[in-house]
Design an enzyme around this catalytic site. Structure first.
Site, PDB file in Angstrom:
ATOM      1  N   ARG A   1      16.163  24.820  25.707  1.00  0.00           N
ATOM      2  CA  ARG A   1      15.185  25.725  25.122  1.00  0.00           C
ATOM      3  C   ARG A   1      15.511  25.902  23.646  1.00  0.00           C
ATOM      4  NH1 ARG A   1      15.089  30.701  29.572  1.00  0.00           N
ATOM      5  NH2 ARG A   1      14.637  29.426  31.409  1.00  0.00           N
TER       6      ARG A   1
ATOM      7  N   ASP B   1      14.688  28.758  20.280  1.00  0.00           N
ATOM      8  CA  ASP B   1      14.120  30.037  19.875  1.00  0.00           C
ATOM      9  C   ASP B   1      12.976  29.831  18.888  1.00  0.00           C
ATOM     10  OD1 ASP B   1      16.021  31.450  21.346  1.00  0.00           O
ATOM     11  OD2 ASP B   1      17.441  31.490  19.682  1.00  0.00           O
TER      12      ASP B   1
ATOM     13  N   ARG C   1      23.717  30.107  16.458  1.00  0.00           N
ATOM     14  CA  ARG C   1      23.366  30.956  15.317  1.00  0.00           C
ATOM     15  C   ARG C   1      24.401  32.062  15.099  1.00  0.00           C
ATOM     16  NH1 ARG C   1      17.472  32.864  16.587  1.00  0.00           N
ATOM     17  NH2 ARG C   1      17.955  34.232  14.808  1.00  0.00           N
TER      18      ARG C   1
END
Length: 246
Positions: free
Chosen positions: A50, A52, A198
């Site tokens: 996935r 973001d 991140r």
């Protein structure tokens, strides 16, 4: 039924992420609609991972099952035609065995995070990298990054919305390199927690700015507490680079 494996490249800026979302556009929705337009079938895409909102991909792997008698090249060409002018492209399409799964067959995932370290505003890289105006010590950042390599409890670097059952992950690589004004952070693991890359990048930037010593990255890791996180990097500079398979 034929299973096709896609390699997908996309600019994540216009999307809420790769996975379908009820509250906005997604890469998955766009690709599924393109496949459906070509095949006339209710297409379902399964991806290696996935992403973001705002995160990009250079080579995301995915698969789709199709009943229509169509070869891989024609399917790829048709899907790309239907995707225009969206910033999504299928760069490779091939037939794979029925038991091959883009997500569950994947044994490794790699990301790169781009930082442009300069005072002048970004132009061509706007939305494609994180601009940090103050000088960064990339050697200190690399030193701090090595505290995170290996198997650890990454609770500190895990989003509160993460759905993974365990915070334990094995980080195979976290390297920091500089080329001119650009700093690249390379991360590789079998899988990652939500926001893990991140979050790690944000803390390494604190090291690069001299606000943290390299060893403070280790202390943040050992705290196993999201409150110990120094900074979460924006999504602009993050790219999914590779999914590895046997």
């Amino acid at each position: 039924m034929t299973r096709f494996a896609f390699t997908i490249e996309f600019d994540g800026a216009p999307y809420m992420g790769l996975q379908r979302q009820a509250h906005g556009p997604s890469v998955q929705q766009s690709v599924e609609e393109a496949v459906a337009a070509i095949t006339g079938e209710d297409a379902r895409i399964h991806a290696a991972g996935r992403t973001d909102t705002g995160v990009h991909a250079l080579a995301m792997r995915a698969h789709v099952d199709v009943e229509k008698d169509i070869d891989a090249f024609r399917l790829m060409e048709g899907v790309n035609a239907k995707l225009r002018p969206e910033p999504i492209a299928v760069t490779d399409c091939r037939v794979v065995p029925d038991d091959w799964h883009a997500r569950f067959s994947c044994i490794g995932r790699s990301y790169v995070y781009r930082i442009v370290n300069r005072r002048a505003p970004l132009t061509v890289d706007r939305g494609k990298a994180w601009q940090v105006a103050k000088p960064l010590d990339h050697a200190a950042m690399h030193e701090g990054a090595q505290h995170l390599v290996g198997q650890h409890d990454f609770t500190t670097f895990r989003s509160v919305h993460c759905q993974a059952q365990s915070p334990l992950k094995t980080l195979d690589q976290l390297d920091v390199e500089r080329e001119g004004e650009e700093i690249r952070i390379h991360a590789a693991a079998r899988s990652f927690l939500h926001h893990q890359v991140r979050s790690m990048v944000g803390c390494l930037v604190l090291v690069g700015l001299g606000r943290w010593e390299p060893d403070e990255v280790r202390r943040a890791l050992e705290a196993r507490d999201r409150q110990a996180l120094g900074l979460n990097a924006p999504p602009d500079g993050l790219y999914f680079v590779e999914a590895k398979y046997e």
